[in-house]
Design a protein around this motif. Structure first.
Motif, PDB file in Angstrom:
ATOM      1  N   VAL A   1      -4.155  -2.168  -6.858  1.00 31.81           N
ATOM      2  CA  VAL A   1      -3.269  -1.011  -6.894  1.00 31.81           C
ATOM      3  C   VAL A   1      -1.890  -1.378  -6.348  1.00 31.81           C
ATOM      4  CG1 VAL A   1      -2.922   1.356  -6.105  1.00 31.81           C
ATOM      5  CG2 VAL A   1      -5.223   0.560  -6.673  1.00 31.81           C
ATOM      6  N   GLY A   2      -1.856  -2.156  -5.264  1.00 30.13           N
ATOM      7  CA  GLY A   2      -0.578  -2.556  -4.682  1.00 30.13           C
ATOM      8  C   GLY A   2       0.268  -3.382  -5.629  1.00 30.13           C
ATOM      9  N   VAL A   3      -0.371  -4.235  -6.404  1.00 29.19           N
ATOM     10  CA  VAL A   3       0.362  -5.035  -7.386  1.00 29.19           C
ATOM     11  C   VAL A   3       0.944  -4.133  -8.479  1.00 29.19           C
ATOM     12  CG1 VAL A   3       0.188  -6.863  -9.111  1.00 29.19           C
ATOM     13  CG2 VAL A   3      -0.975  -7.112  -6.912  1.00 29.19           C
ATOM     14  N   VAL A   4       0.166  -3.141  -8.910  1.00 32.23           N
ATOM     15  CA  VAL A   4       0.684  -2.181  -9.901  1.00 32.23           C
ATOM     16  C   VAL A   4       1.887  -1.431  -9.316  1.00 32.23           C
ATOM     17  CG1 VAL A   4       0.156  -0.099 -11.223  1.00 32.23           C
ATOM     18  CG2 VAL A   4      -1.534  -1.938 -11.060  1.00 32.23           C
ATOM     19  N   TYR A   5       1.767  -0.983  -8.060  1.00 29.52           N
ATOM     20  CA  TYR A   5       2.899  -0.316  -7.410  1.00 29.52           C
ATOM     21  C   TYR A   5       4.141  -1.203  -7.429  1.00 29.52           C
ATOM     22  CZ  TYR A   5      -0.170   3.234  -5.188  1.00 29.52           C
ATOM     23  OH  TYR A   5      -1.045   4.271  -4.931  1.00 29.52           O
ATOM     24  N   ALA A   6       3.969  -2.482  -7.051  1.00 32.22           N
ATOM     25  CA  ALA A   6       5.103  -3.403  -6.948  1.00 32.22           C
ATOM     26  C   ALA A   6       5.733  -3.660  -8.315  1.00 32.22           C
ATOM     27  CB  ALA A   6       4.655  -4.710  -6.310  1.00 32.22           C
ATOM     28  N   ILE A   7       4.887  -3.923  -9.309  1.00 30.05           N
ATOM     29  CA  ILE A   7       5.421  -4.185 -10.654  1.00 30.05           C
ATOM     30  C   ILE A   7       6.168  -2.969 -11.173  1.00 30.05           C
ATOM     31  CG2 ILE A   7       4.805  -4.644 -13.059  1.00 30.05           C
ATOM     32  CD1 ILE A   7       2.506  -6.403 -12.021  1.00 30.05           C
ATOM     33  N   ASN A   8       5.587  -1.785 -11.023  1.00 29.63           N
ATOM     34  CA  ASN A   8       6.224  -0.581 -11.547  1.00 29.63           C
ATOM     35  C   ASN A   8       7.543  -0.280 -10.836  1.00 29.63           C
ATOM     36  OD1 ASN A   8       4.163  -0.285 -13.357  1.00 29.63           O
ATOM     37  ND2 ASN A   8       3.134   1.373 -12.259  1.00 29.63           N
TER      38      ASN A   8
ATOM     39  N   THR B   1       0.816  -1.211   0.000  1.00 23.89           N
ATOM     40  CA  THR B   1       0.000   0.000   0.000  1.00 23.89           C
ATOM     41  C   THR B   1       0.855   1.269   0.000  1.00 23.89           C
ATOM     42  OG1 THR B   1      -0.162   0.030   2.424  1.00 23.89           O
ATOM     43  CG2 THR B   1      -1.860  -1.187   1.215  1.00 23.89           C
ATOM     44  N   SER B   2       2.167   1.113  -0.116  1.00 22.31           N
ATOM     45  CA  SER B   2       3.080   2.261  -0.118  1.00 22.31           C
ATOM     46  C   SER B   2       4.013   2.174  -1.309  1.00 22.31           C
ATOM     47  CB  SER B   2       3.887   2.307   1.189  1.00 22.31           C
ATOM     48  OG  SER B   2       4.951   3.240   1.099  1.00 22.31           O
ATOM     49  N   ALA B   3       3.732   2.939  -2.355  1.00 28.54           N
ATOM     50  CA  ALA B   3       4.577   2.920  -3.544  1.00 28.54           C
ATOM     51  C   ALA B   3       6.001   3.345  -3.209  1.00 28.54           C
ATOM     52  CB  ALA B   3       3.984   3.832  -4.613  1.00 28.54           C
ATOM     53  N   SER B   4       6.164   4.331  -2.331  1.00 31.53           N
ATOM     54  CA  SER B   4       7.504   4.824  -2.008  1.00 31.53           C
ATOM     55  C   SER B   4       8.343   3.744  -1.341  1.00 31.53           C
ATOM     56  CB  SER B   4       7.412   6.057  -1.109  1.00 31.53           C
ATOM     57  OG  SER B   4       6.765   5.754   0.124  1.00 31.53           O
ATOM     58  N   SER B   5       7.730   2.922  -0.477  1.00 28.48           N
ATOM     59  CA  SER B   5       8.484   1.857   0.187  1.00 28.48           C
ATOM     60  C   SER B   5       8.931   0.801  -0.817  1.00 28.48           C
ATOM     61  CB  SER B   5       7.651   1.212   1.303  1.00 28.48           C
ATOM     62  OG  SER B   5       6.631   0.375   0.781  1.00 28.48           O
ATOM     63  N   LEU B   6       8.122   0.556  -1.838  1.00 33.11           N
ATOM     64  CA  LEU B   6       8.476  -0.438  -2.855  1.00 33.11           C
ATOM     65  C   LEU B   6       9.584   0.083  -3.768  1.00 33.11           C
ATOM     66  CD1 LEU B   6       4.860  -1.637  -3.600  1.00 33.11           C
ATOM     67  CD2 LEU B   6       6.645  -2.982  -2.501  1.00 33.11           C
ATOM     68  N   HIS B   7       9.549   1.357  -4.090  1.00 33.76           N
ATOM     69  CA  HIS B   7      10.634   1.938  -4.883  1.00 33.76           C
ATOM     70  C   HIS B   7      11.942   1.912  -4.097  1.00 33.76           C
ATOM     71  CE1 HIS B   7       8.637   3.307  -8.548  1.00 33.76           C
ATOM     72  NE2 HIS B   7       7.595   3.628  -7.808  1.00 33.76           N
ATOM     73  N   ALA B   8      11.857   2.157  -2.784  1.00 35.03           N
ATOM     74  CA  ALA B   8      13.055   2.094  -1.948  1.00 35.03           C
ATOM     75  C   ALA B   8      13.594   0.670  -1.891  1.00 35.03           C
ATOM     76  CB  ALA B   8      12.741   2.607  -0.544  1.00 35.03           C
TER      77      ALA B   8
END
Length: 266
Positions: free
Chosen positions: A118-125, A53-60
């Motif tokens: 949405v979380g899966v999209v965040y993770a894939i991206n 649920t946190s795009a920034s944490s996944l990018h990090a």
């Protein structure tokens, strides 16, 4: 030396992937978990913090993973994290009338979409730049056979509206990624792990309505698959899923398949 990133690795199927893959020392294995300290220590596996649920944490997490993987290339990205609530598992769609059920439907659908779509999209991206560096280029999102409308029709099963709806939407997202990246050779798959026993719960301790719902669901599945004998274990499911992933080709990219490599869900 293939590399694997497992998003949602703290327990259940995600943890099973970590344990199975890390047993081969030639693999580079990274798990992503909301709370890394909750994940058992596994030799040859690195756990990084990341929340669907946190795009920034996944990018990090992706930036850190790039420093841990040879050439910064992720060969296999497996997005396993999921939101599923027992509270709506056996409520029929027509029963969401009045309060608190109407508010429950809205909040559970929002939570399910937020994590499962949405979380899966965040993770894939977040990890896609690393996947594109690979020669293998495989992205897998864990779905469920309950997202197959024909199975529900044949089993006469209704319930889990937020969960099943979000997973059906997830399958659409996977198909669209496959279309977008076909020319680059990035392969995508929505994969059902089968009916997997991920929690050790004594059914007799569950509320009566839940026990009755589980019995109806089991009877419906048995009607569709007479050979169905109940859930399989994580240890059984993970190797079967990996076999399907290993066999993923461009022709199958974007499809929704089971742990059997077909659309037989159990």
């Amino acid at each position: 030396m293939p590399s694997y990133v497992i998003v949602g690795a703290s327990r259940g199927i995600g943890l099973g992937y970590l344990q199975h893959l890390a047993a081969d020392p030639s693999n580079t294995v990274i798990g992503i978990a909301r709370t890394p300290s909750s994940v058992p220590q596994i030799p040859n596996a690195t756990i990084l913090q990341g929340d669907l649920t946190s795009a920034s944490s996944l990018h990090a997490a992706a930036a850190k993973a790039a420093t841990l993987i040879p050439n910064g290339a992720v060969d296999h990205l497996i997005v396993n994290g999921v939101y599923a609530s027992d509270s709506t598992a056996f409520i029929n769609p027509s029963e969401f009338v009045g309060e608190p059920k109407e508010s429950l439907l809205l909040s559970e659908l929002q939570n399910s979409i937020s994590t499962n779509v949405v979380g899966v999209v965040y993770a894939i991206n977040a990890f896609l730049p690393l996947v594109r560096k690979s020669q293998i280029k495989k992205v897998v999102a864990i779905s469920t056979g309950l997202a197959d409308i024909k199975l529900l029709e044949d089993a006469e099963y209704t319930g889990a509206i937020p969960y099943t709806t979000s997973k059906l939407a997830l399958n659409m997202v996977v198909a669209q990624y496959a279309i977008e990246f076909k020319k680059e050779g990035v392969l995508f798959l929505a994969l059902s792990p089968g009916l997997v026993q991920t929690r050790d719960v004594d059914p007799s301790t569950l509320p009566q309505e839940v026990q009755e719902g589980m019995a109806r669901m089991g009877a419906g599945f048995a009607k569709v698959y007479p050979e169905f004998k109940g859930p399989i274990t994580v240890e059984e499911s993970v190797p079967m899923q990996l076999k399907v992933i290993d066999g993923l080709t461009q022709e199958k990219s974007g499809q929704f398949l089971s742990h059997l490599g077909t659309q037989q869900w159990l």
